[in-house]
Scaffold this motif. Sequence first.
Motif, PDB file in Angstrom:
ATOM      1  N   ASN A  30     109.870  19.069 -27.398  1.00  7.27           N
ATOM      2  CA  ASN A  30     108.975  18.159 -27.086  1.00  7.27           C
ATOM      3  C   ASN A  30     108.287  18.064 -25.773  1.00  7.27           C
ATOM      4  OD1 ASN A  30     109.613  17.176 -29.902  1.00  7.27           O
ATOM      5  ND2 ASN A  30     111.110  15.575 -29.149  1.00  7.27           N
ATOM      6  N   ARG A  31     109.145  18.205 -24.874  1.00 10.80           N
ATOM      7  CA  ARG A  31     108.468  18.499 -23.440  1.00 10.80           C
ATOM      8  C   ARG A  31     107.643  19.620 -23.267  1.00 10.80           C
ATOM      9  NH1 ARG A  31     113.677  17.296 -21.713  1.00 10.80           N
ATOM     10  NH2 ARG A  31     114.268  19.574 -21.353  1.00 10.80           N
ATOM     11  N   GLU A  32     107.995  20.723 -23.859  1.00  7.30           N
ATOM     12  CA  GLU A  32     107.020  21.948 -24.086  1.00  7.30           C
ATOM     13  C   GLU A  32     105.836  21.482 -24.825  1.00  7.30           C
ATOM     14  OE1 GLU A  32     109.221  25.288 -25.499  1.00  7.30           O
ATOM     15  OE2 GLU A  32     110.437  25.245 -23.498  1.00  7.30           O
ATOM     16  N   VAL A  33     105.792  20.859 -25.791  1.00  9.34           N
ATOM     17  CA  VAL A  33     104.822  20.439 -26.739  1.00  9.34           C
ATOM     18  C   VAL A  33     103.826  19.602 -25.835  1.00  9.34           C
ATOM     19  CG1 VAL A  33     103.857  19.093 -28.702  1.00  9.34           C
ATOM     20  CG2 VAL A  33     105.335  21.063 -29.071  1.00  9.34           C
ATOM     21  N   ILE A  34     104.403  18.601 -25.172  1.00 11.48           N
ATOM     22  CA  ILE A  34     103.502  17.585 -24.388  1.00 11.48           C
ATOM     23  C   ILE A  34     102.781  18.554 -23.187  1.00 11.48           C
ATOM     24  CG2 ILE A  34     103.793  15.745 -22.863  1.00 11.48           C
ATOM     25  CD1 ILE A  34     106.029  14.570 -24.761  1.00 11.48           C
ATOM     26  N   ILE A  35     103.747  19.290 -22.503  1.00 12.68           N
ATOM     27  CA  ILE A  35     103.034  20.125 -21.512  1.00 12.68           C
ATOM     28  C   ILE A  35     101.715  20.960 -21.893  1.00 12.68           C
ATOM     29  CG2 ILE A  35     103.398  22.075 -19.989  1.00 12.68           C
ATOM     30  CD1 ILE A  35     106.348  20.805 -19.539  1.00 12.68           C
ATOM     31  N   ARG A  36     102.123  21.565 -23.217  1.00 13.64           N
ATOM     32  CA  ARG A  36     100.841  22.337 -23.768  1.00 13.64           C
ATOM     33  C   ARG A  36      99.534  21.321 -24.261  1.00 13.64           C
ATOM     34  NH1 ARG A  36     104.949  25.726 -26.646  1.00 13.64           N
ATOM     35  NH2 ARG A  36     104.752  23.839 -28.247  1.00 13.64           N
ATOM     36  N   LEU A  37      99.971  20.342 -24.633  1.00 13.55           N
ATOM     37  CA  LEU A  37      99.010  19.479 -25.007  1.00 13.55           C
ATOM     38  C   LEU A  37      98.048  18.689 -23.857  1.00 13.55           C
ATOM     39  CD1 LEU A  37     100.526  17.396 -27.939  1.00 13.55           C
ATOM     40  CD2 LEU A  37      98.568  18.910 -27.984  1.00 13.55           C
ATOM     41  N   ILE A  39      97.937  20.336 -20.956  1.00 11.52           N
ATOM     42  CA  ILE A  39      97.226  21.493 -20.263  1.00 11.52           C
ATOM     43  C   ILE A  39      95.954  21.600 -21.227  1.00 11.52           C
ATOM     44  CG2 ILE A  39      97.049  23.923 -20.081  1.00 11.52           C
ATOM     45  CD1 ILE A  39      99.796  23.833 -19.452  1.00 11.52           C
ATOM     46  N   GLY A  40      96.020  21.591 -22.514  1.00 10.60           N
ATOM     47  CA  GLY A  40      94.970  21.563 -23.409  1.00 10.60           C
ATOM     48  C   GLY A  40      93.952  20.433 -23.195  1.00 10.60           C
ATOM     49  N   MET A  41      94.425  19.074 -22.998  1.00  8.45           N
ATOM     50  CA  MET A  41      93.407  18.154 -22.587  1.00  8.45           C
ATOM     51  C   MET A  41      92.675  18.393 -21.304  1.00  8.45           C
ATOM     52  SD  MET A  41      93.206  16.180 -25.134  1.00  8.45           S
ATOM     53  CE  MET A  41      92.591  14.641 -24.336  1.00  8.45           C
ATOM     54  N   GLU A  42      93.467  18.807 -20.381  1.00  7.17           N
ATOM     55  CA  GLU A  42      92.818  18.998 -18.763  1.00  7.17           C
ATOM     56  C   GLU A  42      91.700  20.039 -19.094  1.00  7.17           C
ATOM     57  OE1 GLU A  42      95.868  20.077 -16.182  1.00  7.17           O
ATOM     58  OE2 GLU A  42      96.777  18.112 -16.412  1.00  7.17           O
ATOM     59  N   SER A  43      91.930  21.307 -19.852  1.00  9.64           N
ATOM     60  CA  SER A  43      90.866  22.271 -20.119  1.00  9.64           C
ATOM     61  C   SER A  43      89.532  21.635 -20.884  1.00  9.64           C
ATOM     62  CB  SER A  43      91.480  23.379 -20.748  1.00  9.64           C
ATOM     63  OG  SER A  43      90.631  24.287 -21.271  1.00  9.64           O
TER      64      SER A  43
END
Length: 84
Positions: A30-37, A39-43
Motif C-alpha cells: 500500500n505504501r508503494e502504491v501511494i508513493i507511485r501515485l 509521484i504520478g500526481m507530481e508529474s
Amino acid sequence: MIEIIAAVASAAIGGAAMGLRGMSAQARENREVIIRLSIGMESIAKRLEELHMDIKADRTELFGRLTSLEQRTSRLEVLAEQDS
C-alpha cells in the motif's frame, strides 16, 4: 494432554505470526502504491504547469499580434477616409 495444548498454542502463534507478516506485506504494498501515485500526481502537476505557461505565452503573443493588426486597420481606415 500438555503436548496437545502446546501444539495448539504453537499453531495459534504461528498463524498469528503469518497473519502479521501478511498484514505487513500488504501495508508495504500500500505504501508503494501511494508513493507511485504521489509521484504520478507530481508529474501531472508539473506538466499542467508547463502547459499553462505555454498557453499564457501563446496568448500574450496572439493578443500582441491582434493589437498590432487592429492599429494597422485603424490607420488604413483613416487613410481611406482621407482619400475619399
